[in-house]
Design a protein around this motif. Structure first.
Motif, PDB file in Angstrom:
ATOM      1  N   VAL A  61       0.842  -1.202   0.000  1.00 53.12           N
ATOM      2  CA  VAL A  61       0.000   0.000   0.000  1.00 53.12           C
ATOM      3  C   VAL A  61       0.875   1.248   0.000  1.00 53.12           C
ATOM      4  CG1 VAL A  61      -1.632   1.380   1.360  1.00 53.12           C
ATOM      5  CG2 VAL A  61      -1.996  -1.076   1.103  1.00 53.12           C
ATOM      6  N   LEU A  62       1.867   1.281   0.896  1.00 56.19           N
ATOM      7  CA  LEU A  62       2.755   2.441   0.971  1.00 56.19           C
ATOM      8  C   LEU A  62       3.576   2.591  -0.306  1.00 56.19           C
ATOM      9  CD1 LEU A  62       3.930   2.145   4.686  1.00 56.19           C
ATOM     10  CD2 LEU A  62       2.259   3.733   3.723  1.00 56.19           C
ATOM     11  N   ALA A  63       3.977   1.454  -0.900  1.00 53.77           N
ATOM     12  CA  ALA A  63       4.724   1.502  -2.160  1.00 53.77           C
ATOM     13  C   ALA A  63       3.860   2.060  -3.281  1.00 53.77           C
ATOM     14  CB  ALA A  63       5.233   0.108  -2.521  1.00 53.77           C
ATOM     15  N   ALA A  64       2.589   1.664  -3.317  1.00 56.66           N
ATOM     16  CA  ALA A  64       1.672   2.173  -4.341  1.00 56.66           C
ATOM     17  C   ALA A  64       1.480   3.676  -4.190  1.00 56.66           C
ATOM     18  CB  ALA A  64       0.324   1.450  -4.239  1.00 56.66           C
ATOM     19  N   ILE A  65       1.302   4.125  -2.959  1.00 55.17           N
ATOM     20  CA  ILE A  65       1.141   5.561  -2.711  1.00 55.17           C
ATOM     21  C   ILE A  65       2.430   6.303  -3.054  1.00 55.17           C
ATOM     22  CG2 ILE A  65       0.833   7.294  -0.891  1.00 55.17           C
ATOM     23  CD1 ILE A  65      -1.117   5.346   0.448  1.00 55.17           C
ATOM     24  N   GLY A  66       3.565   5.715  -2.678  1.00 54.73           N
ATOM     25  CA  GLY A  66       4.853   6.326  -3.014  1.00 54.73           C
ATOM     26  C   GLY A  66       5.055   6.447  -4.511  1.00 54.73           C
ATOM     27  N   SER A  67       4.640   5.419  -5.248  1.00 51.74           N
ATOM     28  CA  SER A  67       4.746   5.449  -6.702  1.00 51.74           C
ATOM     29  C   SER A  67       3.878   6.558  -7.294  1.00 51.74           C
ATOM     30  CB  SER A  67       4.334   4.093  -7.283  1.00 51.74           C
ATOM     31  OG  SER A  67       4.308   4.124  -8.693  1.00 51.74           O
ATOM     32  N   LEU A  68       2.663   6.697  -6.773  1.00 54.51           N
ATOM     33  CA  LEU A  68       1.773   7.759  -7.245  1.00 54.51           C
ATOM     34  C   LEU A  68       2.371   9.131  -6.944  1.00 54.51           C
ATOM     35  CD1 LEU A  68      -1.689   6.331  -6.100  1.00 54.51           C
ATOM     36  CD2 LEU A  68      -0.840   6.488  -8.446  1.00 54.51           C
ATOM     37  N   GLY A  69       2.904   9.269  -5.730  1.00 53.77           N
ATOM     38  CA  GLY A  69       3.521  10.545  -5.360  1.00 53.77           C
ATOM     39  C   GLY A  69       4.699  10.881  -6.244  1.00 53.77           C
ATOM     40  N   TYR A  70       5.502   9.875  -6.575  1.00 52.83           N
ATOM     41  CA  TYR A  70       6.660  10.094  -7.452  1.00 52.83           C
ATOM     42  C   TYR A  70       6.202  10.519  -8.852  1.00 52.83           C
ATOM     43  CZ  TYR A  70      10.798   9.203 -10.248  1.00 52.83           C
ATOM     44  OH  TYR A  70      11.852   9.335 -11.122  1.00 52.83           O
ATOM     45  N   GLN A  71       5.136   9.879  -9.353  1.00 47.51           N
ATOM     46  CA  GLN A  71       4.622  10.247 -10.676  1.00 47.51           C
ATOM     47  C   GLN A  71       4.107  11.680 -10.685  1.00 47.51           C
ATOM     48  OE1 GLN A  71       4.632   8.550 -13.565  1.00 47.51           O
ATOM     49  NE2 GLN A  71       5.804   6.906 -12.598  1.00 47.51           N
ATOM     50  N   LEU A  72       3.416  12.067  -9.625  1.00 44.33           N
ATOM     51  CA  LEU A  72       2.931  13.448  -9.532  1.00 44.33           C
ATOM     52  C   LEU A  72       4.108  14.420  -9.490  1.00 44.33           C
ATOM     53  CD1 LEU A  72       0.016  13.079  -6.938  1.00 44.33           C
ATOM     54  CD2 LEU A  72      -0.175  13.294  -9.418  1.00 44.33           C
ATOM     55  N   TYR A  73       5.117  14.079  -8.695  1.00 45.05           N
ATOM     56  CA  TYR A  73       6.293  14.940  -8.568  1.00 45.05           C
ATOM     57  C   TYR A  73       7.030  15.045  -9.910  1.00 45.05           C
ATOM     58  CZ  TYR A  73      10.814  16.659  -6.950  1.00 45.05           C
ATOM     59  OH  TYR A  73      11.964  17.395  -6.780  1.00 45.05           O
ATOM     60  N   SER A  74       7.167  13.914 -10.589  1.00 43.83           N
ATOM     61  CA  SER A  74       7.885  13.894 -11.873  1.00 43.83           C
ATOM     62  C   SER A  74       7.181  14.733 -12.929  1.00 43.83           C
ATOM     63  CB  SER A  74       8.031  12.453 -12.381  1.00 43.83           C
ATOM     64  OG  SER A  74       8.773  11.668 -11.476  1.00 43.83           O
ATOM     65  N   ASN A  75       5.846  14.789 -12.843  1.00 40.85           N
ATOM     66  CA  ASN A  75       5.064  15.568 -13.799  1.00 40.85           C
ATOM     67  C   ASN A  75       4.831  17.003 -13.332  1.00 40.85           C
ATOM     68  OD1 ASN A  75       4.548  13.542 -15.844  1.00 40.85           O
ATOM     69  ND2 ASN A  75       3.240  12.528 -14.348  1.00 40.85           N
ATOM     70  N   GLN A  76       5.595  17.412 -12.303  1.00 42.04           N
ATOM     71  CA  GLN A  76       5.529  18.774 -11.756  1.00 42.04           C
ATOM     72  C   GLN A  76       4.142  19.146 -11.251  1.00 42.04           C
ATOM     73  OE1 GLN A  76       7.301  20.788 -15.302  1.00 42.04           O
ATOM     74  NE2 GLN A  76       8.904  21.428 -13.879  1.00 42.04           N
ATOM     75  N   PHE A  77       3.412  18.139 -10.811  1.00 40.76           N
ATOM     76  CA  PHE A  77       2.064  18.397 -10.324  1.00 40.76           C
ATOM     77  C   PHE A  77       2.072  19.307  -9.097  1.00 40.76           C
ATOM     78  CE2 PHE A  77      -1.369  17.267  -7.366  1.00 40.76           C
ATOM     79  CZ  PHE A  77      -2.476  17.550  -8.141  1.00 40.76           C
ATOM     80  N   PHE A  78       3.037  19.101  -8.192  1.00 43.33           N
ATOM     81  CA  PHE A  78       3.065  19.886  -6.958  1.00 43.33           C
ATOM     82  C   PHE A  78       3.470  21.326  -7.221  1.00 43.33           C
ATOM     83  CE2 PHE A  78       3.838  15.491  -5.436  1.00 43.33           C
ATOM     84  CZ  PHE A  78       2.703  15.375  -4.645  1.00 43.33           C
ATOM     85  N   GLU A  79       4.100  21.584  -8.358  1.00 42.83           N
ATOM     86  CA  GLU A  79       4.437  22.958  -8.727  1.00 42.83           C
ATOM     87  C   GLU A  79       3.298  23.611  -9.484  1.00 42.83           C
ATOM     88  OE1 GLU A  79       8.179  23.180 -10.754  1.00 42.83           O
ATOM     89  OE2 GLU A  79       9.068  21.620  -9.503  1.00 42.83           O
ATOM     90  N   LEU A  80       2.755  22.865 -10.454  1.00 45.08           N
ATOM     91  CA  LEU A  80       1.672  23.416 -11.277  1.00 45.08           C
ATOM     92  C   LEU A  80       0.329  23.304 -10.572  1.00 45.08           C
ATOM     93  CD1 LEU A  80       2.746  21.851 -14.705  1.00 45.08           C
ATOM     94  CD2 LEU A  80       3.256  24.147 -13.832  1.00 45.08           C
ATOM     95  N   ALA A  81       0.168  22.203  -9.786  1.00 40.31           N
ATOM     96  CA  ALA A  81      -1.074  21.959  -9.041  1.00 40.31           C
ATOM     97  C   ALA A  81      -2.294  22.135  -9.923  1.00 40.31           C
ATOM     98  CB  ALA A  81      -1.161  22.886  -7.826  1.00 40.31           C
ATOM     99  N   GLU A  82      -2.270  21.467 -11.054  1.00 42.81           N
ATOM    100  CA  GLU A  82      -3.380  21.589 -12.000  1.00 42.81           C
ATOM    101  C   GLU A  82      -3.752  20.214 -12.533  1.00 42.81           C
ATOM    102  OE1 GLU A  82      -4.466  23.939 -16.149  1.00 42.81           O
ATOM    103  OE2 GLU A  82      -2.578  24.310 -15.125  1.00 42.81           O
ATOM    104  N   ILE A  83      -5.026  19.867 -12.430  1.00 40.87           N
ATOM    105  CA  ILE A  83      -5.495  18.596 -12.956  1.00 40.87           C
ATOM    106  C   ILE A  83      -5.594  18.720 -14.476  1.00 40.87           C
ATOM    107  CG2 ILE A  83      -7.354  16.887 -12.952  1.00 40.87           C
ATOM    108  CD1 ILE A  83      -8.138  17.878 -10.206  1.00 40.87           C
ATOM    109  N   PRO A  84      -4.919  17.877 -15.231  1.00 35.76           N
ATOM    110  CA  PRO A  84      -4.972  17.966 -16.694  1.00 35.76           C
ATOM    111  C   PRO A  84      -6.404  17.856 -17.211  1.00 35.76           C
ATOM    112  CG  PRO A  84      -3.278  16.426 -15.983  1.00 35.76           C
ATOM    113  CD  PRO A  84      -4.077  16.768 -14.770  1.00 35.76           C
ATOM    114  N   GLN A  85      -6.671  18.549 -18.316  1.00 35.36           N
ATOM    115  CA  GLN A  85      -8.015  18.533 -18.876  1.00 35.36           C
ATOM    116  C   GLN A  85      -8.447  17.115 -19.249  1.00 35.36           C
ATOM    117  OE1 GLN A  85      -8.509  21.235 -22.167  1.00 35.36           O
ATOM    118  NE2 GLN A  85     -10.233  22.214 -21.188  1.00 35.36           N
ATOM    119  N   GLN A  86      -7.534  16.340 -19.783  1.00 32.48           N
ATOM    120  CA  GLN A  86      -7.829  14.955 -20.145  1.00 32.48           C
ATOM    121  C   GLN A  86      -7.312  14.006 -19.055  1.00 32.48           C
ATOM    122  OE1 GLN A  86      -9.686  14.338 -22.814  1.00 32.48           O
ATOM    123  NE2 GLN A  86      -9.741  16.540 -23.207  1.00 32.48           N
TER     124      GLN A  86
END
Length: 292
Positions: A61-86
């Motif tokens: 469970v923690l690994a899955a959450i960590g993987s999701l967090g890494y993907q968000l970080y890699s896509n600059q989600f925490f900087e842009l904080a924007e849900i993609p339109q698609q």
């Protein structure tokens, strides 16, 4: 019991408020990880497995959450904080679609229990896989809700999370008091004998009232018919989440997921509805924004 519940709730409210409004999006997301670690520990009791498999489940469970967090970080989600339109076409957001389907299946399992639960309870693996997907998707959904319109107003997502919690709490509190005073007809006697239709209706009414009041207070520009429909759907989902956990606990022959919250049981007992509501809440708010 009621006194303990009230005292615990009063003590937790300031902590919840601090969590929602003080940290930035990345720290908020990180703080949620140990919370979901506790939820994973409590869920591990429901899969009826040995200590080794339970430990593996928590790590996954923690690994899955960590993987999701890494993907968000890699896509600059925490900087842009924007849900993609698609968003529904992109990883990791596709996990929300998986969660939506899982909860539809969970609702069916609750309705047809105990006959329909034979596959679910044949071994620990399916319950473990469902737990990993449900917990990881709920973490992702809560992070996405916190990010709503953060570029325009830093606290919009905090208020939207608070609205979600008020809907869930309203449904829970209304069901408790209405069920205790007027409850006669059982809602799901095999799964949870204490829940009644009168309680469910009482919870629905209070949740709708709170949903409308909070939405007006926040200045959300939704048509009231759409808002009421949205709240009703969230309440139904909160009941499904509650009943699904009750079904798992009944099979595991435990009353509470743990005893870390006096008068309330475990975190999972308090947040079971949040797990089912959060993914749909993301989709629902986006739907309301499209209609608006």
């Amino acid at each position: 019991m009621l006194k303990q519940r009230i005292i615990t709730a009063v003590l937790l409210l300031p902590l919840v408020a601090c969590l929602l409004f003080l940290p930035n999006l990345m720290i908020f997301s990180a703080i949620l990880v140990p919370v979901f670690g506790i939820l994973a520990w409590e869920w591990s009791k429901l899969i009826q497995a040995g200590s080794v498999l339970r430990a593996v489940f928590i790590i996954m469970v923690l690994a899955a959450i960590g993987s999701l967090g890494y993907q968000l970080y890699s896509n600059q989600f925490f900087e842009l904080a924007e849900i993609p339109q698609q968003w529904h076409q992109l990883y990791p957001f596709k996990l929300l679609l998986v969660a939506l389907m899982i909860w539809v299946v969970a609702a069916v399992l609750v309705i047809v229990y105990p006959k329909g639960g034979r596959v679910l309870f044949r071994g620990p693996w399916l319950r473990a896989l469902l737990g990993i997907a449900i917990l990881a998707a709920a973490w992702l959904a809560i992070v996405l809700i916190r990010s709503f319109d953060i570029a325009q107003n830093y606290y919009t997502g905090s208020w939207m999370l608070l609205l979600m919690l008020f809907i869930i709490w309203g449904a829970d509190v209304g069901a408790y008091f209405a069920g205790k005073n007027f409850g006669k007809r059982k809602l799901a006697p095999v799964v949870s004998p204490n829940k009644t239709w009168e309680g469910a209706i009482g919870g629905l009414i209070l949740a709708v009232i709170l949903g409308i009041v909070v939405s007006v207070a926040l200045g959300l520009h939704f048509k009231w018919t759409q808002l009421v429909t949205f709240v009703v759907l969230m309440v139904i989902l909160s009941v499904i989440g509650d009943l699904f956990e009750s079904m798992l606990k009944r099979k595991a022959e435990i009353k509470d997921s743990s005893n870390i919250l006096p008068g309330h049981g475990g975190l999972l007992d308090r947040l079971d509805s949040t797990l089912s509501v959060a993914p749909f809440y993301v989709a629902g708010v986006l739907w309301l924004k499209l209609l608006g």
